[in-house]
Scaffold this motif. Sequence first.
Motif, mmCIF file in Angstrom:
data_model
loop_
_atom_site.group_PDB
_atom_site.id
_atom_site.type_symbol
_atom_site.label_atom_id
_atom_site.label_comp_id
_atom_site.label_asym_id
_atom_site.label_seq_id
_atom_site.Cartn_x
_atom_site.Cartn_y
_atom_site.Cartn_z
ATOM 1 N N ASP A 72 43.600 33.060 29.870
ATOM 2 C CA ASP A 72 43.011 33.676 28.680
ATOM 3 C C ASP A 72 41.536 33.309 28.697
ATOM 4 O OD1 ASP A 72 42.349 34.767 26.259
ATOM 5 O OD2 ASP A 72 43.381 33.249 25.061
ATOM 6 N N SER A 73 40.694 34.302 28.883
ATOM 7 C CA SER A 73 39.274 34.002 29.084
ATOM 8 C C SER A 73 38.401 35.156 28.606
ATOM 9 C CB SER A 73 38.997 33.743 30.565
ATOM 10 O OG SER A 73 37.622 33.645 30.827
ATOM 11 N N THR A 74 37.247 34.787 28.122
ATOM 12 C CA THR A 74 36.240 35.793 27.781
ATOM 13 C C THR A 74 35.293 36.019 28.955
ATOM 14 O OG1 THR A 74 34.841 34.056 26.837
ATOM 15 C CG2 THR A 74 36.320 35.239 25.329
ATOM 16 N N MET A 76 34.733 37.188 32.691
ATOM 17 C CA MET A 76 35.377 38.122 33.605
ATOM 18 C C MET A 76 34.924 37.886 35.045
ATOM 19 S SD MET A 76 37.400 40.004 31.785
ATOM 20 C CE MET A 76 37.730 38.634 30.650
ATOM 21 N N ASN A 120 40.992 41.599 36.289
ATOM 22 C CA ASN A 120 40.882 41.829 34.857
ATOM 23 C C ASN A 120 42.077 42.677 34.420
ATOM 24 O OD1 ASN A 120 40.216 42.820 32.291
ATOM 25 N ND2 ASN A 120 38.020 42.759 32.716
ATOM 26 N N SER A 122 42.853 43.892 31.505
ATOM 27 C CA SER A 122 42.553 45.007 30.602
ATOM 28 C C SER A 122 42.147 46.249 31.395
ATOM 29 C CB SER A 122 41.438 44.620 29.629
ATOM 30 O OG SER A 122 40.235 44.337 30.323
ATOM 31 N N GLU A 145 48.952 37.527 26.100
ATOM 32 C CA GLU A 145 47.672 36.896 25.776
ATOM 33 C C GLU A 145 46.782 36.681 26.991
ATOM 34 O OE1 GLU A 145 50.779 33.524 25.945
ATOM 35 O OE2 GLU A 145 50.662 35.681 25.561
ATOM 36 N N THR A 147 44.291 37.571 29.916
ATOM 37 C CA THR A 147 43.271 38.592 30.185
ATOM 38 C C THR A 147 42.918 38.669 31.670
ATOM 39 O OG1 THR A 147 41.537 36.966 29.730
ATOM 40 C CG2 THR A 147 42.255 38.369 27.899
#
Length: 204
Positions: A72-74, A76, A120, A122, A145, A147
């Motif tokens: 789970d990370s912002t 990329m 990624n 998403s 959850e 990413t």
Amino acid sequence: MILPNAVANTATLCIAAALLLACARGEENATTPPPPSSHQILPPSDDFCTYNSLGDDTYISFFEPCEFIFYDSTVMPEHFSCGDFLKDNESNAIVVVKQQKRKVMMWPDSCVANGPRCYNLSQNPHLSNYTLYENTEYAMEFPAEATIVSVNCSADFVRVQEFTDNIPESWVKVTREATFGIALFFFSAMACLVAGVCCCCGAC
């Protein structure tokens, strides 16, 4: 024991053919080094893995399951590279959600053979389709959850290389023995046939 001329000549030719082939085989084995491995599978090049796109090629794990680590990370990753991405883990910007091992089928990036590749989720939510047991009760579920997922199939690729590297030595040995046996039988039979024909024609 005294043999008739026809039998003696035939036996002599057969023995001579066998000895000739045996000598030639011995000389070949003494002077010819073992052939280099021509079946070794090489991993994808660094250049390819720097610029490839998903779907350019595929990977199938045969011997060992691949390692999946979900984050789970912002932050990329850039072009599937885990190097700089995982360095940010030291600043607690990345949280490990789950770790799991699973074999893959037609994974759309062969560079997982070299080591971890980060994706990624998403942008690529379909990646779970390339794990085994899809649409079964044993299907691998990607955590909601998560990413980012890193995939590492290097352990399987090492086993593949070991397997293919062992093929040439045993295969060449068996092929060489079989070829020699067939050639020996063929030339001996031809020598016996020629001798028999000559005897029938009164040459003995």
